[in-house]
Design a protein around this motif. Structure first.
Motif, PDB file in Angstrom:
ATOM      1  N   GLY B  60       0.995  -1.465   0.144  1.00 19.24           N
ATOM      2  CA  GLY B  60       0.391   0.453   0.560  1.00 19.24           C
ATOM      3  C   GLY B  60       0.287   1.158   0.003  1.00 19.24           C
ATOM      4  N   LEU B  61       2.162   1.262   0.715  1.00 19.85           N
ATOM      5  CA  LEU B  61       2.553   2.597   0.782  1.00 19.85           C
ATOM      6  C   LEU B  61       3.383   2.734  -0.715  1.00 19.85           C
ATOM      7  CD1 LEU B  61       4.028   2.627   4.409  1.00 19.85           C
ATOM      8  CD2 LEU B  61       2.550   3.610   3.488  1.00 19.85           C
ATOM      9  N   GLU B  62       3.642   1.606  -0.992  1.00 20.04           N
ATOM     10  CA  GLU B  62       4.481   2.002  -2.353  1.00 20.04           C
ATOM     11  C   GLU B  62       3.301   2.159  -3.433  1.00 20.04           C
ATOM     12  OE1 GLU B  62       7.535  -2.472  -2.377  1.00 20.04           O
ATOM     13  OE2 GLU B  62       5.419  -1.519  -4.325  1.00 20.04           O
ATOM     14  N   ASP B  63       2.659   1.523  -3.690  1.00 26.45           N
ATOM     15  CA  ASP B  63       0.761   2.630  -4.073  1.00 26.45           C
ATOM     16  C   ASP B  63       1.181   3.945  -4.281  1.00 26.45           C
ATOM     17  OD1 ASP B  63       0.427   0.130  -5.935  1.00 26.45           O
ATOM     18  OD2 ASP B  63      -0.859   0.123  -4.871  1.00 26.45           O
ATOM     19  N   LEU B  64       0.656   4.343  -2.803  1.00 26.87           N
ATOM     20  CA  LEU B  64       1.089   5.777  -2.356  1.00 26.87           C
ATOM     21  C   LEU B  64       2.231   6.421  -2.578  1.00 26.87           C
ATOM     22  CD1 LEU B  64      -1.103   6.430  -0.749  1.00 26.87           C
ATOM     23  CD2 LEU B  64       0.782   7.086   1.245  1.00 26.87           C
ATOM     24  N   PHE B 276      -4.732  13.186 -13.382  1.00 23.46           N
ATOM     25  CA  PHE B 276      -3.763  14.353 -12.620  1.00 23.46           C
ATOM     26  C   PHE B 276      -3.084  15.351 -12.562  1.00 23.46           C
ATOM     27  CE2 PHE B 276      -1.063   9.502 -12.428  1.00 23.46           C
ATOM     28  CZ  PHE B 276      -1.664   9.065 -11.484  1.00 23.46           C
ATOM     29  N   GLY B 277      -3.218  15.613 -14.753  1.00 22.69           N
ATOM     30  CA  GLY B 277      -4.028  16.938 -13.919  1.00 22.69           C
ATOM     31  C   GLY B 277      -4.587  18.161 -13.494  1.00 22.69           C
ATOM     32  N   TYR B 278      -5.675  17.819 -13.584  1.00 16.89           N
ATOM     33  CA  TYR B 278      -6.917  18.337 -12.622  1.00 16.89           C
ATOM     34  C   TYR B 278      -6.686  18.125 -10.833  1.00 16.89           C
ATOM     35  CZ  TYR B 278      -8.899  18.072 -17.724  1.00 16.89           C
ATOM     36  OH  TYR B 278      -8.967  18.481 -19.150  1.00 16.89           O
ATOM     37  N   LEU B 279      -6.257  16.960 -10.883  1.00 15.55           N
ATOM     38  CA  LEU B 279      -5.854  16.560  -9.331  1.00 15.55           C
ATOM     39  C   LEU B 279      -4.450  17.853  -9.162  1.00 15.55           C
ATOM     40  CD1 LEU B 279      -6.518  12.979  -9.323  1.00 15.55           C
ATOM     41  CD2 LEU B 279      -8.090  14.387  -8.685  1.00 15.55           C
ATOM     42  N   GLY B 280      -3.443  17.694  -9.598  1.00 21.29           N
ATOM     43  CA  GLY B 280      -2.671  19.172  -9.251  1.00 21.29           C
ATOM     44  C   GLY B 280      -3.177  20.019  -9.125  1.00 21.29           C
ATOM     45  N   ILE B 281      -4.533  20.960  -9.998  1.00 25.38           N
ATOM     46  CA  ILE B 281      -4.396  21.890  -9.536  1.00 25.38           C
ATOM     47  C   ILE B 281      -4.989  21.802  -7.544  1.00 25.38           C
ATOM     48  CG2 ILE B 281      -6.827  23.708 -10.222  1.00 25.38           C
ATOM     49  CD1 ILE B 281      -6.750  22.435 -12.904  1.00 25.38           C
ATOM     50  N   ILE B 304      -5.963  10.248  -0.950  1.00 22.25           N
ATOM     51  CA  ILE B 304      -7.817   9.975  -1.644  1.00 22.25           C
ATOM     52  C   ILE B 304      -7.893   9.663  -2.582  1.00 22.25           C
ATOM     53  CG2 ILE B 304      -8.961  11.617  -2.660  1.00 22.25           C
ATOM     54  CD1 ILE B 304      -8.965  12.650   0.378  1.00 22.25           C
ATOM     55  N   LEU B 305      -6.267   9.434  -3.911  1.00 25.26           N
ATOM     56  CA  LEU B 305      -6.334   8.459  -5.129  1.00 25.26           C
ATOM     57  C   LEU B 305      -6.827   7.362  -4.945  1.00 25.26           C
ATOM     58  CD1 LEU B 305      -7.065   9.977  -8.199  1.00 25.26           C
ATOM     59  CD2 LEU B 305      -4.709   9.461  -8.180  1.00 25.26           C
ATOM     60  N   ASN B 306      -5.617   6.622  -3.911  1.00 25.72           N
ATOM     61  CA  ASN B 306      -5.553   5.361  -3.710  1.00 25.72           C
ATOM     62  C   ASN B 306      -6.317   4.751  -2.620  1.00 25.72           C
ATOM     63  OD1 ASN B 306      -3.623   3.029  -3.464  1.00 25.72           O
ATOM     64  ND2 ASN B 306      -3.162   3.294  -1.603  1.00 25.72           N
ATOM     65  N   ALA B 307      -7.776   5.654  -2.220  1.00 27.33           N
ATOM     66  CA  ALA B 307      -8.722   5.371  -1.720  1.00 27.33           C
ATOM     67  C   ALA B 307      -9.432   4.836  -2.446  1.00 27.33           C
ATOM     68  CB  ALA B 307      -9.021   6.593  -0.508  1.00 27.33           C
ATOM     69  N   GLY B 308      -9.758   5.695  -3.656  1.00 27.04           N
ATOM     70  CA  GLY B 308     -10.950   5.087  -4.084  1.00 27.04           C
ATOM     71  C   GLY B 308     -10.118   4.161  -5.262  1.00 27.04           C
ATOM     72  N   LEU B 322     -12.548  11.311  -7.795  1.00 28.34           N
ATOM     73  CA  LEU B 322     -13.477  12.920  -8.496  1.00 28.34           C
ATOM     74  C   LEU B 322     -14.290  13.860  -7.861  1.00 28.34           C
ATOM     75  CD1 LEU B 322     -11.075  13.845 -10.893  1.00 28.34           C
ATOM     76  CD2 LEU B 322     -13.094  14.322 -12.615  1.00 28.34           C
ATOM     77  N   ALA B 323     -15.562  12.956  -7.969  1.00 34.11           N
ATOM     78  CA  ALA B 323     -16.521  13.861  -7.608  1.00 34.11           C
ATOM     79  C   ALA B 323     -16.185  14.720  -6.095  1.00 34.11           C
ATOM     80  CB  ALA B 323     -17.831  13.306  -6.970  1.00 34.11           C
ATOM     81  N   ILE B 324     -15.895  13.282  -5.142  1.00 33.74           N
ATOM     82  CA  ILE B 324     -15.136  14.559  -3.751  1.00 33.74           C
ATOM     83  C   ILE B 324     -13.919  15.171  -3.609  1.00 33.74           C
ATOM     84  CG2 ILE B 324     -14.664  13.059  -1.325  1.00 33.74           C
ATOM     85  CD1 ILE B 324     -16.144  10.397  -1.930  1.00 33.74           C
ATOM     86  N   THR B 325     -13.186  15.095  -4.587  1.00 36.62           N
ATOM     87  CA  THR B 325     -11.854  16.256  -4.904  1.00 36.62           C
ATOM     88  C   THR B 325     -12.305  17.069  -5.136  1.00 36.62           C
ATOM     89  OG1 THR B 325     -10.907  14.403  -5.777  1.00 36.62           O
ATOM     90  CG2 THR B 325     -10.548  16.010  -5.537  1.00 36.62           C
TER      91      THR B 325
END
Lengths: 311, 348
Positions: B60-64, B276-281, B304-308, B322-325
């Protein structure tokens, strides 16, 4: 139908999505609020339209339901940007993310299936018998007439021929002056942002109930952003907005016809055309003719929250 | 008469802004939890599952760590643009083109990894810069709003990458029919699956933070960002700074695409920039555009992304994330404005 007729018919049908969404954005931007949530509003409107006609098989019901959802999201957006004066760019981007994500989540059950009820073509007697133009212009679904005739004329009259229109433009240009003159700045901004959001969501319903007509994730495909760009290109005026949307519909139609007839241009290039074309449209006129900058200028207070105590 | 009233401050304090962010995140997660309850799920069990799967195992930590790299770079890209008041909404597209250019070098140039990797890095950086070039020139010389031009190019970049990955560059007889062959040059790993792209990204964030805080260039850029008129009056080359900053912003996102290709995915495929670009905002906004803060907020977004991803087995999708973000972004924007106010007691 011959080539020209089918081209024109598709152009009107395809341009209608952009015209509808862009008219909504004109309302918001004229009162000084940038709503970058159009893409998300359209996605929500699109999925609402399909969900509603699945429950009640009436396209009008689906359309009204999507207007209502758009207005509800618009109330949230307008409360944040007009009354709480939060950053409009951020709230708009957030609305796009929420709308895109939420529509894909709730729309999974409807994905790919044809809409159970759609807006049927209405043949206008006599006029639809005109050669070439008749079938293209006067044999469309009812929303096309609303988008190309009723809405732009009504909005143009409202904005440029009435006292209320003068007031609403004043709110977008100089809210402090409008406030001093006794115009309720916050209320006008709120009302037009909500109305504009409803129209943008309605554009989504047009997509799934008249144009495509089915829901799938990504069906909006950046049309919301193209609509925002068209508003700039058309100088924030309803009639030019509709005409430029029609031009865009024509470009899209050329792409469809090209694909169907196997023109020697790659499908990938054709699908990039609307985005590249939009970029060219908002850059080239400014470069070519410096005067258009002033003529087509944005409302002076666009994007700026109004604080009465900081006048 | 003495009474309580609200007073608006010209800028929000750091503590208030941080508090507003934490409140926004908690509130958004609360709304998501309520939605989950209404959908018949148990949010606490899901949260426990996410925490176990993310922090409870090396895997999990590697994924993160792997998710952190692209978020760090796109977040830094947006944050650097914001220093001079530019909204680079096109980090998504620049990320795609960075990956595309790096893949072109990796796939078609022969040579050892020691030679090819630097070339891929340069290709990614130049690709990102190239993709923001037209919006940059349009903004600097014609005053065209960069929000829309950068954004529209995202769609073009996504279509281009999808086209080459499913068409001319597709691996014939490969495992997937929408990806290129595996690129031989790979960034070495330093911990499990996590490659040296992570320290490189952190170093870039530190470097930009130092450059902006301590160099004359950084001072002028920040000055021009807060008041372009005053900067011009003071003789600063505002337009030149604008061009440089925008190109750098594109470059960073392009490097992000290169690191993703050369370190994590190893193939060019459609949808390589997974929003990733939108999450970068989001990352940049949560960090209040601080290059150091980006490291922390990218780590948060990676969770958050990993939770998804963890919850995909529970019927949640990346779209839900994406909606929660978006909800977090919305509430942060509101919270930012609210944190400008303080309650004062005084005479009317």
């Amino acid at each position: 139908m011959d080539l020209l007729t089918s081209l024109l018919a598709t152009a009107f049908l395809a341009g209608g999505v952009l015209a509808f969404a862009a008219l909504g954005e004109v309302l918001a931007e004229r009162v000084g609020v940038v709503n970058l949530g159009v893409e998300g509003l359209m996605a929500m409107g699109a999925v609402t339209g399909v969900a509603a006609v699945t429950a009640v098989p009436s396209p009008a019901f689906g359309f009204l339901a999507s207007l209502a959802v758009g207005a509800a999201l618009g109330i949230a957006f307008a409360s944040a940007t007009v009354f709480l004066r939060a950053n409009q760019v951020l709230c708009g981007l957030a609305l796009t993310l929420i709308g895109t994500g939420l529509s894909a989540t709730v729309g999974r059950g409807y994905s790919g299936m044809p809409s159970p009820a759609v807006f049927e073509r209405v043949e206008i007697p006599l006029l639809s018998k005109i050669p070439v133009l008749g079938p293209a212009l006067f044999s469309q679904n009812i929303l096309v007439y609303l988008i190309y005739i009723v809405l732009p004329v009504a909005l143009h009259y409202l904005m440029f021929r009435t006292r209320h229109g003068l007031n609403l433009r004043a709110v977008g240009e100089n809210p402090a002056a409008a406030d001093s003159a006794g115009i309720p700045v916050g209320l006008i901004r709120f009302a037009y942002v909500v109305a504009g959001s409803a129209l943008s969501a309605g554009a989504g319903a047009y997509l799934t109930l008249a144009f495509v007509p089915s829901w799938s994730d990504g069906v909006v495909a950046g049309r919301g952003w193209i609509a925002v760009a068209l508003v700039i290109f058309a100088g924030y005026r309803p009639i030019p907005v509709v005409l430029s949307a029609l031009f865009f519909g024509f470009v899209t139609a050329l792409g469809f016809v090209g694909q169907a007839r196997g023109w020697p241009v790659g499908a990938a290039v054709l699908s990039m055309m609307p985005y590249l074309g939009t970029i060219a449209l908002i850059i080239v006129p400014v470069l070519a003719w410096q005067k258009v900058r002033r003529l087509m200028a944005a409302p002076a207070s666009l994007g700026e929250p109004y604080h009465r105590d900081l006048r | 008469m003495v009474e309580w009233r609200l007073q608006r401050l010209p800028s929000a304090g750091t503590g208030a802004a941080l508090g507003a962010r934490i409140a926004a995140v908690l509130l958004a997660l609360g709304v998501a939890a309520v939605a989950l309850v209404l959908a018949g799920q148990n949010p606490f069990a899901l949260a426990a599952q996410v925490i176990r799967a993310t922090f409870g195992s090396t895997f999990g930590l590697e994924d993160l760590g792997l998710l952190l790299i692209p978020l760090l770079l796109t977040g830094l890209s947006v944050a650097v643009g914001q220093q001079i008041g530019v909204w680079n909404i096109g980090a998504e597209g620049q990320f795609y083109i960075g990956a595309f250019a790096a893949a072109a070098v990796g796939l078609f140039l022969p040579g050892s990894a020691a030679l090819i990797l630097p070339l891929m890095f340069v290709a990614g950086a130049v690709g990102g810069m190239f993709w923001i070039l037209v919006p940059t020139l349009a903004r600097a010389y014609a005053g065209v709003n960069e929000l829309i031009t950068t954004l529209l190019l995202n769609f073009v970049a996504a279509l281009l990458v999808y086209y080459v990955a499913t068409g001319p560059w597709r691996e014939r007889g490969g495992v997937s029919n929408s990806a290129t062959a595996r690129i031989p040059a790979e960034i070495p790993e330093f911990w499990g699956l996590v490659h040296w792209g992570l320290p490189a990204g952190v170093l870039m964030a530190l470097g930009f933070a130092a450059l902006l805080a301590y160099s004359r260039w950084g001072y002028e850029v920040r000055f021009a960002g807060s008041n372009a008129k005053a900067a011009r009056y003071a003789g600063m080359p505002v337009r030149r700074h604008l061009v440089t900053v925008m190109l750098l912003s594109g470059m960073i996102a392009g490097i992000g695409g290169m690191l993703e290709i050369a370190g994590t995915v190893h193939r060019l495929q459609g949808g390589i920039s997974n929003n990733f670009g939108y999450l970068g905002i989001m990352v940049a906004v949560l960090a209040r555009n601080s290059c150091l803060g980006v490291i922390a907020s990218a780590a948060f977004m990676a969770v958050i992304l990993n939770a998804g991803i963890v919850l995909q087995t529970q019927g949640l999708t990346s779209a839900t994330v994406l909606a929660i973000t978006g909800l977090i972004l919305f509430l942060t924007a509101v919270g930012d404005e609210v944190s400008h106010y303080r309650i004062v007691r005084g005479k009317v």
